[in-house]
Design an enzyme around this catalytic site. Structure first.
Site, short mmCIF file in Angstrom:
data_model
loop_
_atom_site.label_atom_id
_atom_site.label_comp_id
_atom_site.label_asym_id
_atom_site.label_seq_id
_atom_site.Cartn_x
_atom_site.Cartn_y
_atom_site.Cartn_z
N ASP A 1 23.44 94.39 -10.11
CA ASP A 1 24.62 94.03 -9.80
C ASP A 1 24.36 92.70 -8.23
O ASP A 1 23.34 92.47 -8.72
CB ASP A 1 24.68 95.22 -8.92
CG ASP A 1 26.35 95.43 -8.12
OD1 ASP A 1 27.59 94.93 -8.44
OD2 ASP A 1 26.69 95.42 -6.70
N SER A 2 25.88 92.60 -8.19
CA SER A 2 25.98 91.04 -7.50
C SER A 2 24.84 91.77 -5.78
O SER A 2 24.69 90.91 -5.27
CB SER A 2 27.41 90.52 -6.71
OG SER A 2 27.79 92.05 -6.58
N CYS B 1 28.11 95.41 -12.23
CA CYS B 1 29.49 94.89 -11.41
C CYS B 1 30.58 94.72 -12.37
O CYS B 1 30.46 94.29 -13.63
CB CYS B 1 28.49 93.27 -11.03
SG CYS B 1 29.82 92.61 -10.47
N GLU C 1 31.34 97.41 3.11
CA GLU C 1 30.40 96.85 3.56
C GLU C 1 29.83 97.35 4.91
O GLU C 1 28.50 97.42 5.69
CB GLU C 1 29.27 95.22 3.58
CG GLU C 1 29.60 95.18 2.00
CD GLU C 1 29.23 95.00 0.92
OE1 GLU C 1 28.50 93.61 2.01
OE2 GLU C 1 27.90 94.49 0.12
N CYS D 1 35.74 98.82 -8.94
CA CYS D 1 34.46 97.84 -8.52
C CYS D 1 33.27 98.49 -7.81
O CYS D 1 33.47 100.18 -7.15
CB CYS D 1 35.11 96.96 -6.65
SG CYS D 1 34.31 96.36 -5.95
N THR D 2 32.36 98.18 -7.34
CA THR D 2 31.24 98.97 -7.14
C THR D 2 31.61 99.33 -6.01
O THR D 2 31.19 100.74 -6.06
CB THR D 2 29.56 98.14 -7.33
OG1 THR D 2 30.08 96.84 -6.32
CG2 THR D 2 28.86 97.45 -8.30
N HIS D 3 32.33 98.77 -5.31
CA HIS D 3 32.42 99.60 -4.03
C HIS D 3 33.00 100.85 -3.70
O HIS D 3 33.36 101.47 -2.74
CB HIS D 3 32.46 98.72 -2.42
CG HIS D 3 31.65 97.71 -2.25
ND1 HIS D 3 31.08 96.64 -3.25
CD2 HIS D 3 31.46 96.67 -1.72
CE1 HIS D 3 30.52 96.39 -3.14
NE2 HIS D 3 30.17 96.08 -1.58
N1 DGL Z 1 29.74 93.91 -7.11
C1 DGL Z 1 31.09 93.69 -6.79
C2 DGL Z 1 32.03 94.18 -8.36
O1 DGL Z 1 31.76 95.72 -8.51
C3 DGL Z 1 31.61 93.64 -5.94
C4 DGL Z 1 31.17 92.71 -5.08
C5 DGL Z 1 31.43 91.52 -5.53
O2 DGL Z 1 32.04 90.89 -5.17
O3 DGL Z 1 30.21 90.12 -5.82
O4 DGL Z 1 33.07 94.06 -8.69
#
Ligand code: DGL
Length: 270
Positions: free
Chosen positions: A12-13, A75, A154, A186-188
């Site tokens: 992931d990012s 991600c 976050e 989105c992961t979050h």
């Molecule tokens: N991991 C990214 C996603 O799922 C969210 C965080 C980022 O912008 O890197 O899109």
């Protein structure tokens, strides 16, 4: 029965993809897992496609160098923008993305109207609409970029007044239009699930792409005879490219427990 004990690689990012790692651990207790979070370069969601592709390829190369049997792109931003490039570059290792999993979960529920929410890069790519329409062009797909949600999660504000205001800011129209489904691309966003639930009308089904991705990986391993032997419990190894002050707190939030067995690496050296 043939077993394959090589690890599954997830990247992931940053640390948000730990939601996918946690879901995978729950459904696949015997699998060895290697996770890479590119914490030095997060967020990807507001970067250009060229950089998202470059970062995604470097992340995948790191996992390939660790001998993984499957790469899971946790991600959404990378899945939406760089999946084809990563697959082409690493043809020897199967690659699945959280986007495929989310789209599949969405189609399974047969909605007529879906609202997809994600980072600006994910929404601009239009990949979710394309993939959904490739199977069923009759589904009404509305995509909404919600760039404030990642920093809100976050900062540990997923259950705060600020979060409720941001949800109202981005999703106000969904209260009137009422989609059948809200796809969390989105992961979050799984960490905001309760806030979405209490904001939207009761009938809106919320699809969490982290759970969908774990299910998808499980089925992929079974179908392709790649599952690990059942005798041992799986190991975990976490790699990150930076460890800022907030690192442990963040990791615990996404993983649901303390992060152990981690190491800082420089992926551009691989
Ligand atoms: N991991 C990214 C996603 O799922 C969210 C965080 C980022 O912008 O890197 O899109």
């Amino acid at each position: 029965m043939k077993y394959d004990n090589r690890p599954i690689g997830i990247f992931d990012s940053g640390l948000g993809g730990l939601t996918v790692a946690a879901a995978l651990r729950k459904s696949l207790p015997n699998e060895n897992i290697i996770y890479l979070g590119d914490t030095a370069r997060v967020p990807y969601g507001d970067k250009s496609p060229a950089n998202i592709i470059r970062f995604g390829i470097e992340d995948a190369a790191f996992l390939v160098s660790k001998g993984v049997k499957l790469i899971v792109i946790a991600c959404n931003t990378v899945s939406a923008i760089a999946l084809a490039e990563i697959r082409a570059k690493f043809a020897e290792v199967p690659v699945i993305g959280v986007l495929d999993a989310g789209v599949r979960a969405c189609l399974k529920a047969k909605p007529e109207y879906v609202a997809v929410i994600g980072t600006r890069a994910t929404v601009t790519s239009d990949a979710y609409r394309r993939e959904i329409h490739a199977v069923n062009p009759g589904i009404n797909v509305r995509t909404i970029a919600c760039p404030l949600f990642v920093p809100i999660v976050e900062e540990g504000l997923a259950d705060s007044e600020i979060c409720r205001l941001a949800i109202d800011f981005y999703l106000d129209s969904l209260k009137r239009e009422t989609p059948d489904m809200l796809l969390l691309a989105c992961t979050h966003y799984p960490l905001m699930k309760k806030s979405f639930q209490s904001y939207l009308p009761k009938g809106v089904k919320i699809v969490d792409s982290a759970d969908a991705c774990a299910k998808f990986a499980e089925e992929y391993l079974e179908k392709n005879s790649l599952v690990a032997g059942k005798r041992t419990s799986g190991t975990e190894r976490f790699y990150v490219t930076d460890m800022p002050d907030s690192f442990f707190k963040q990791a615990k939030k996404f993983l649901g427990r303390d992060l152990e067995h981690f190491q800082k690496v420089s992926i551009s050296e691989n």
